[in-house]
Write an enzyme that holds these catalytic residues in place. Structure first.
Site, PDB file in Angstrom:
ATOM      1  N   ARG A  26     -43.501   4.742   2.127  1.00 38.22           N
ATOM      2  CA  ARG A  26     -44.764   4.041   2.401  1.00 38.22           C
ATOM      3  C   ARG A  26     -44.594   2.919   3.413  1.00 38.22           C
ATOM      4  O   ARG A  26     -45.516   2.608   4.169  1.00 38.22           O
ATOM      5  CB  ARG A  26     -45.383   3.532   1.100  1.00 38.22           C
ATOM      6  CG  ARG A  26     -45.709   4.693   0.161  1.00 38.22           C
ATOM      7  CD  ARG A  26     -46.788   4.382  -0.841  1.00 38.22           C
ATOM      8  NE  ARG A  26     -46.731   5.360  -1.924  1.00 38.22           N
ATOM      9  CZ  ARG A  26     -47.291   6.564  -1.883  1.00 38.22           C
ATOM     10  NH1 ARG A  26     -47.949   6.963  -0.825  1.00 38.22           N
ATOM     11  NH2 ARG A  26     -47.159   7.390  -2.916  1.00 38.22           N
ATOM     12  N   LYS A  84     -40.290  -1.148  -6.362  1.00 45.59           N
ATOM     13  CA  LYS A  84     -40.705   0.193  -5.931  1.00 45.59           C
ATOM     14  C   LYS A  84     -39.543   0.866  -5.193  1.00 45.59           C
ATOM     15  O   LYS A  84     -38.405   0.441  -5.334  1.00 45.59           O
ATOM     16  CB  LYS A  84     -41.951   0.089  -5.049  1.00 45.59           C
ATOM     17  CG  LYS A  84     -43.176  -0.425  -5.802  1.00 45.59           C
ATOM     18  CD  LYS A  84     -43.615   0.558  -6.872  1.00 45.59           C
ATOM     19  CE  LYS A  84     -44.769   0.034  -7.686  1.00 45.59           C
ATOM     20  NZ  LYS A  84     -45.077   0.897  -8.826  1.00 45.59           N
ATOM     21  N   ASP A  96     -49.776   1.164  -4.697  1.00 45.60           N
ATOM     22  CA  ASP A  96     -48.987   1.769  -3.604  1.00 45.60           C
ATOM     23  C   ASP A  96     -49.598   1.507  -2.225  1.00 45.60           C
ATOM     24  O   ASP A  96     -49.004   1.876  -1.211  1.00 45.60           O
ATOM     25  CB  ASP A  96     -48.859   3.282  -3.834  1.00 45.60           C
ATOM     26  CG  ASP A  96     -48.017   3.591  -5.062  1.00 45.60           C
ATOM     27  OD1 ASP A  96     -47.158   2.754  -5.418  1.00 45.60           O
ATOM     28  OD2 ASP A  96     -48.222   4.650  -5.678  1.00 45.60           O
TER      29      ASP A  96
HETATM   30  C1  S3P Z   1     -47.261   6.241 -10.603  1.00 44.65           C
HETATM   31  C2  S3P Z   1     -47.398   4.958 -11.048  1.00 44.65           C
HETATM   32  C3  S3P Z   1     -47.115   3.771 -10.229  1.00 44.65           C
HETATM   33  C4  S3P Z   1     -47.009   4.126  -8.743  1.00 44.65           C
HETATM   34  C5  S3P Z   1     -46.226   5.377  -8.510  1.00 44.65           C
HETATM   35  C6  S3P Z   1     -46.862   6.545  -9.218  1.00 44.65           C
HETATM   36  C7  S3P Z   1     -47.561   7.346 -11.527  1.00 44.65           C
HETATM   37  O1  S3P Z   1     -45.904   3.201 -10.659  1.00 44.65           O
HETATM   38  O2  S3P Z   1     -46.431   3.045  -8.032  1.00 44.65           O
HETATM   39  O3  S3P Z   1     -46.154   5.658  -7.126  1.00 44.65           O
HETATM   40  O4  S3P Z   1     -47.735   8.497 -11.072  1.00 44.65           O
HETATM   41  O5  S3P Z   1     -47.638   7.099 -12.744  1.00 44.65           O
HETATM   42  P1  S3P Z   1     -45.851   2.168 -11.904  1.00 44.65           P
HETATM   43  O6  S3P Z   1     -46.294   2.881 -13.101  1.00 44.65           O
HETATM   44  O7  S3P Z   1     -44.413   1.736 -12.014  1.00 44.65           O
HETATM   45  O8  S3P Z   1     -46.753   1.029 -11.494  1.00 44.65           O
END
Ligand code: S3P
Length: 439
Positions: free
Chosen positions: A396, A349, A322
């Protein structure tokens, strides 16, 4: 309602601030609280739209969510003890809330409709539906290509699986482990690179049997024993490093700054940003490292630093997924090229962050390009700014370019800051308290 904001060149940021609680840990504390017996007390829960979506979802499924002595209290219903909601569950902007809750719903004998906002409706759900369907979750949608809105039907007779993650995703890992709590025997997820491990840590903290096994080359297998019993716990949520990232960046680029961000989560599966910044020459000191309810935390002292361009390897991506928009903005202030590799996941995202970051940088007069899954930024040591950037309805992207504007020569505006409320509602207030000019 859209909310335009402008960041103006700022200097001498100083003072001590605390960022709100970690978003990932906040979602998981609510969800495990709902699946535990007894009461879970959560201090420092992030109070922002994404986490509110999870709180509303577990309440609609029968958990009691209230407040006591400044903390949030969740009275759980035990594993498998939730009931069908009376209407569709709306997850707003939150991919994490919707995907983790699909794992929970999978283990219950109920039909549930899930929906979300325009951004969430564009995001892939097949990545969680594919393993959950193998365990027994039913859906009328095309499992691999599904998006919200979606209707699913869970079952109390889930099957345990061994699942090789095709993408390094903590959301998918967590959804399968949460479903695995409801299946007999062991459910195993094998991840090619270790993604954030808060679900595993917290499952252990709540009393589940969970085993991690390193498989070499950065891969790891995580197994949970099903038909588990979870016991309500007391959780203290440390500050969110993904929110702290914007304050760290501001402290590095605003001239003559010296700031402290207190109580930030220092989990190694989230620390790629600080590691990369140190390679770039950033002056970041960790003070008073401590353990907070099974997660490491500490204070970060950040001082203005001269940065140099670096290559960020693809295997680091899960630990800072992120943080790439703000890292790319910082790279513009460095001397030399920064190459950020292995960023395919950024395209799915809250917006296509690869495209939105490249477009914003170019608007600010910076030479940036995307080749395959690599983002290149040519740092010149200073940034012109003087631009209007499209935030692409993405919190973000909005915060990254406002932060960039603090170090640029001319102000940077974004078209809409309203989405910042999904993860960091007091972003502007904390920046202002440090001396930044955002209005
Ligand atoms: C998160 C995992 C990430 C991240 C998201 C929060 C989480 O996503 O980008 O903001 O809390 O498990 P991905 O699992 O799709 O990479």
């Amino acid at each position: 309602m859209t909310k335009p904001l402008t960041a103006r060149p700022s200097a001498r940021l100083s003072g001590r601030v605390r960022v709100p609680g970690d978003k990932s840990i906040s979602h998981r504390a609510l969800i495990l609280g709902a699946l535990a017996t007894g009461t879970t007390r959560i201090a420092g829960l992030l109070e922002a739209a994404d986490v509110e979506a999870t709180a509303k979802a577990i309440a609609a499924l029968g958990a009691e969510v209230g407040r006591s002595n400044g903390a949030v209290a969740v009275k759980g219903q035990g594993v498998g003890g939730l009931r069908a909601p009376s209407s569709a569950l709306d997850f707003g902007n939150s991919g994490t809330a919707s995907r983790l809750m699909l794992g929970v719903i999978a283990g219950h004998d109920m039909q549930v409709e899930l929906t979300g906002d325009a951004s969430l409706q564009r995001r892939p759900m097949g990545r969680v539906l594919t393993p959950l369907a193998a365990m027994g979750l039913q859906t009328d949608a095309d499992t691999e290509r599904a998006t919200l809105p979606l209707t699913v039907r869970g079952t109390p007779d889930l099957l345990p699986i061994i699942y090789d993650l095709p993408v390094p995703s903590a959301q998918v890992k967590s959804a399968v482990l949460l479903a695995g709590l409801h299946a007999p025997g062991r459910t195993t997820v094998v991840e090619p690179l270790v993604a954030r491990d808060h679900t595993e840590r917290m499952l252990g903290f709540f009393g589940a049997e969970i085993v991690s096994d390193d498989r070499g080359d950065g891969a790891r297998a995580v197994s949970v024993c099903g038909d588990a019993e979870l016991h309500g716990a007391s959780i203290e949520v440390p500050g969110d490093p993904s929110s702290a990232a914007f304050l760290i960046a501001a402290g590095l680029i605003a001239p003559q700054s010296d700031i402290v961000i207190e109580n930030v989560l220092l989990n190694p599966t989230r620390s790629g940003f600080v590691e990369t910044l140190r390679e770039m020459g950033a002056n970041i000191e960790i003070v008073d490292r401590r353990d907070q309810g099974g997660e490491p935390a500490g204070d970060l002292r950040v001082q203005t630093s001269a940065l140099k361009g670096v290559r960020v390897p693809p295997e680091r991506a899960p630990s800072m997924i992120d943080e790439y928009p703000i890292l790319a903005c910082l790279a513009a202030f460095a001397e030399g090229e920064t190459a950020m590799e292995g960023l395919a996941e950024l395209k799915v995202k809250e917006s296509d962050r690869l495209a939105a970051t490249e477009a914003g940088l170019i608007a600010c007069g910076i030479s940036a390009s995307v080749e395959g899954d690599t983002l290149f930024v040519e740092g010149k040591g200073e940034v012109e700014g003087g631009a209007q950037v499209a935030a692409a309805m993405d919190h973000r992207i909005a915060m990254a370019f406002l932060t960039l504007g603090l170090g640029a020569r001319s102000p940077v505006s974004i078209d809409d800051a309203s989405m910042i409320a999904t993860s960091f509602p007091n972003f502007q207030e904390l920046m202002t308290r440090l001396g930044a000019n955002i209005s």
